[in-house]
Design a protein around this motif. Structure first.
Motif, PDB file in Angstrom:
ATOM      1  N   ASN A 270       4.602   4.685  -2.469  1.00  0.00           N
ATOM      2  CA  ASN A 270       5.549   3.789  -1.820  1.00  0.00           C
ATOM      3  C   ASN A 270       5.117   3.488  -0.391  1.00  0.00           C
ATOM      4  N   ILE A 271       4.635   4.524   0.285  1.00  0.00           N
ATOM      5  CA  ILE A 271       4.126   4.340   1.648  1.00  0.00           C
ATOM      6  C   ILE A 271       2.924   3.408   1.636  1.00  0.00           C
ATOM      7  N   PHE A 272       2.045   3.613   0.673  1.00  0.00           N
ATOM      8  CA  PHE A 272       0.873   2.755   0.529  1.00  0.00           C
ATOM      9  C   PHE A 272       1.295   1.300   0.359  1.00  0.00           C
ATOM     10  N   ASP A 273       2.368   1.132  -0.384  1.00  0.00           N
ATOM     11  CA  ASP A 273       2.856  -0.214  -0.680  1.00  0.00           C
ATOM     12  C   ASP A 273       3.435  -0.888   0.558  1.00  0.00           C
TER      13      ASP A 273
ATOM     14  N   VAL B 148      -5.987   5.975  10.480  1.00  0.00           N
ATOM     15  CA  VAL B 148      -5.279   4.690  10.415  1.00  0.00           C
ATOM     16  C   VAL B 148      -5.297   3.995  11.772  1.00  0.00           C
ATOM     17  N   GLU B 149      -5.120   4.764  12.825  1.00  0.00           N
ATOM     18  CA  GLU B 149      -5.144   4.154  14.161  1.00  0.00           C
ATOM     19  C   GLU B 149      -6.505   3.567  14.469  1.00  0.00           C
ATOM     20  N   ASP B 150      -7.539   4.335  14.154  1.00  0.00           N
ATOM     21  CA  ASP B 150      -8.888   3.835  14.393  1.00  0.00           C
ATOM     22  C   ASP B 150      -9.151   2.576  13.589  1.00  0.00           C
ATOM     23  N   ASP B 151      -8.706   2.605  12.342  1.00  0.00           N
ATOM     24  CA  ASP B 151      -8.889   1.454  11.481  1.00  0.00           C
ATOM     25  C   ASP B 151      -8.172   0.239  12.053  1.00  0.00           C
ATOM     26  N   GLU B 152      -6.973   0.491  12.535  1.00  0.00           N
ATOM     27  CA  GLU B 152      -6.180  -0.584  13.103  1.00  0.00           C
ATOM     28  C   GLU B 152      -6.874  -1.168  14.325  1.00  0.00           C
ATOM     29  N   MET B 153      -7.418  -0.310  15.150  1.00  0.00           N
ATOM     30  CA  MET B 153      -8.096  -0.797  16.345  1.00  0.00           C
ATOM     31  C   MET B 153      -9.333  -1.597  15.965  1.00  0.00           C
ATOM     32  N   ARG B 154     -10.049  -1.096  14.978  1.00  0.00           N
ATOM     33  CA  ARG B 154     -11.252  -1.791  14.540  1.00  0.00           C
ATOM     34  C   ARG B 154     -10.906  -3.200  14.061  1.00  0.00           C
ATOM     35  N   ARG B 155      -9.875  -3.299  13.252  1.00  0.00           N
ATOM     36  CA  ARG B 155      -9.472  -4.619  12.777  1.00  0.00           C
ATOM     37  C   ARG B 155      -9.066  -5.512  13.938  1.00  0.00           C
ATOM     38  N   GLY B 156      -8.321  -4.927  14.857  1.00  0.00           N
ATOM     39  CA  GLY B 156      -7.879  -5.691  16.020  1.00  0.00           C
ATOM     40  C   GLY B 156      -9.058  -6.238  16.798  1.00  0.00           C
ATOM     41  N   VAL B 157     -10.061  -5.414  16.975  1.00  0.00           N
ATOM     42  CA  VAL B 157     -11.242  -5.842  17.730  1.00  0.00           C
ATOM     43  C   VAL B 157     -11.961  -6.972  17.004  1.00  0.00           C
ATOM     44  N   HIS B 158     -12.065  -6.847  15.699  1.00  0.00           N
ATOM     45  CA  HIS B 158     -12.734  -7.915  14.944  1.00  0.00           C
ATOM     46  C   HIS B 158     -11.961  -9.217  15.004  1.00  0.00           C
TER      47      HIS B 158
ATOM     48  N   PRO C 272      -3.774  -2.804   3.175  1.00  0.00           N
ATOM     49  CA  PRO C 272      -3.372  -1.422   2.900  1.00  0.00           C
ATOM     50  C   PRO C 272      -4.120  -0.460   3.808  1.00  0.00           C
ATOM     51  N   MET C 273      -3.509   0.681   4.062  1.00  0.00           N
ATOM     52  CA  MET C 273      -4.155   1.670   4.916  1.00  0.00           C
ATOM     53  C   MET C 273      -5.334   2.296   4.173  1.00  0.00           C
ATOM     54  N   VAL C 274      -6.496   2.093   4.736  1.00  0.00           N
ATOM     55  CA  VAL C 274      -7.708   2.560   4.065  1.00  0.00           C
ATOM     56  C   VAL C 274      -7.687   4.063   3.829  1.00  0.00           C
ATOM     57  N   ALA C 275      -7.102   4.771   4.776  1.00  0.00           N
ATOM     58  CA  ALA C 275      -7.107   6.232   4.676  1.00  0.00           C
ATOM     59  C   ALA C 275      -6.357   6.732   3.450  1.00  0.00           C
TER      60      ALA C 275
END
Lengths: 221, 285
Positions: free
Chosen positions: A109-112, B94-104, A120-123
């Protein structure tokens, strides 16, 4: 779009906690977000109804916190709790099938709901797959609760999951086909659920109207 | 970093993900990762197990990425975190991923803006002024190294995540900003040396301090710090040099509590004081 508080399904909480959650939704900086996230996670592991919809309230709190103070405390704590529970999922499953099933429902559900820049959150991708793969193991297929959980998640997020990692979905479905064909001792309900999900995916994550009639016509009546 | 060290680290790293890495076979993984997170096609890389945290940096020949990742900082860490101790927690990922996307995303926007500016320049047929700093030449000169951009973005985030910045942007709308007077966020897409960039950031943050919230009793931080350091007597002395009366530099200088100003020894070192934004300068002169 404003969700009425009913959408968040918080009725199962005691009144004080309900107030706390409502405050978190409107004014995140006024509450201890770490505590709020723990409350939500704990409840999700116990309450099947809540675990199915907890993603929504989490999403709203994350947005509210980001908007109000550009903060991430809630999301960070939520994810790290999820990770902890993920690490000990085998013990959880051994201890309580219900809790295990609740956990899988919750993380899916969180993933969704919790997307990052609409992605989606890659992690979470691999952990979600790991959970579903576990549900597709022979010992799990013997339990209707687990099969039911598995197909429910695939209905809800299967398409998204496949988009972010096709090969793992293929791998999962190898297991499901094997289980359907070869596993002895499956209940007819379990086999029905598996057949339906096989058709569902084969149809591009939707059922043809005739298939729908086959599987669901009795429910409509 | 030597080949051996890098391989050893990679193996240690890989075994962490053993659980998830049931799949082997480069073909399956490279199929997954032909595209970067933002969807753009990448050149074919040799896939090495499930090095998800590194995302695409798994190629043998991409040695550079290993060096850069060792300097990858996280919001909580004060400086570079070694690869083995790097955050594997989902929150950070997730934060790192978010920042990476933001930068791109920022980069795409910036490119579009620059190209737009270039077209306009050409149409006007005006010659550009100083080299390097003119936008019309930036199309060729954008910083694209992801690790650099991420590091810079983090530094910018630290500065923007302050009460001072909040108050500043509320008080001075962008179109009202006067160059020189109002702090301007350094442009992460321009090519600068590391030192130059770090200095720009430092100066920018110093300038932002002018918008620090006042303390409760209504006096500003500057006076409080002076008293805390027991400098009342010092402050009564007629001062020749501009540092302490300069509103931009003073707050930064005197907000470092580790400064020990003794008598007149330190009064003649304005340059050194200006530099001490966060580092101790107890042995001033």
């Amino acid at each position: 779009m404003e969700n009425s508080t009913e959408d968040y399904r918080i009725q199962s909480f005691d009144l004080d906690t309900q107030v706390l959650l409502k405050t978190a939704l409107k004014d995140p900086s006024a509450v201890n977000l770490e505590k709020v996230s723990n409350i939500i996670v704990d409840q999700s592991l116990k309450d099947q109804v809540f675990s199915k919809e907890a993603g929504r309230i989490c999403y709203t709190i994350v947005q509210a916190e980001a908007k109000q103070s550009n903060g991430n405390v809630f999301r960070r704590n939520l994810l790290n709790r999820l990770q902890q529970e993920f690490k000990s999922r085998e013990e959880t499953r051994a201890r309580s099938l219900q809790e295990w099933v609740c956990y899988v429902t919750f993380i899916c559900n969180i993933f969704d709901y919790l997307k990052v820049n609409n992605m989606p959150m890659v992690a979470l991708v691999h952990p979600v797959y790991d959970c579903l793969m576990r549900l597709a193991q022979p010992d799990a297929l013997m339990n209707e609760e687990e099969v039911d959980c598995l197909v429910l998640q695939l209905h809800r997020i299967g398409e998204q999951l496949e988009k972010v990692n096709g090969p793992r979905m293929d791998e999962l479905f190898f297991l499901l086909r094997d289980g359907f064909l070869l596993q002895e001792g499956l209940t007819s309900m379990a086999r029905l659920l598996l057949l339906e999900i096989l058709e569902f995916r084969a149809g591009g994550w939707m059922l043809s109207s005739t298939a729908h009639k086959y599987y669901y016509s009795e429910i409509a009546d | 970093m030597s080949e051996w060290t890098r391989d050893r680290r990679r193996d240690a790293h890989r075994s962490q993900h053993d659980e998830r890495c049931r799949r082997s076979g480069p073909s399956q993984w490279s199929h997954c990762r032909k595209r970067g997170i933002d969807g753009s096609l990448r050149a074919n890389r040799e896939a090495e197990g499930c090095d998800r945290e590194n995302g695409r940096h798994t190629d043998n020949s991409y040695r550079h990425s290993d060096n850069r990742h060792s300097s990858f900082t996280t919001p909580e860490s004060a400086g570079p975190v070694s690869r083995c101790g790097r955050q594997a927690d989902w929150g950070s990922q997730v934060e790192d991923d978010e920042m990476r996307r933001g930068v791109h995303r920022d980069m795409q926007r910036y490119r579009r803006r620059i190209l737009g500016a270039e077209v306009t320049q050409r149409e006007r047929k005006t010659s550009s002024g100083s080299s390097g700093s003119c936008d019309s030449r930036e199309g060729e000169n954008i910083e694209t190294d992801e690790a650099v951009l991420l590091r810079r973005q983090k530094q910018i985030n630290y500065g923007k995540n302050t009460l001072a910045y909040d108050r500043y942007i509320k008080e001075v709308p962008k179109h009202m900003r006067q160059p020189g007077v109002h702090p301007k966020t350094p442009n992460k897409f321009r090519k600068y040396s590391r030192r130059s960039w770090d200095q720009q950031i430092k100066l920018w943050k110093v300038k932002l301090h002018a918008w620090d919230p006042p303390t409760e009793d209504g006096r500003d931080n500057l006076l409080d710090n002076i008293e805390e350091l027991g400098l009342d007597d010092v402050m009564d002395i007629e001062l020749d040099f501009p540092t302490l009366s300069d509103s931009q530099n003073a707050p930064a200088a005197l907000s470092t509590h580790s400064l020990s100003l003794e008598g007149e020894d330190c009064l003649g070192t304005p340059v050194k004081i200006q530099k001490t934004e966060t580092t101790a300068e107890s042995d001033t002169v």
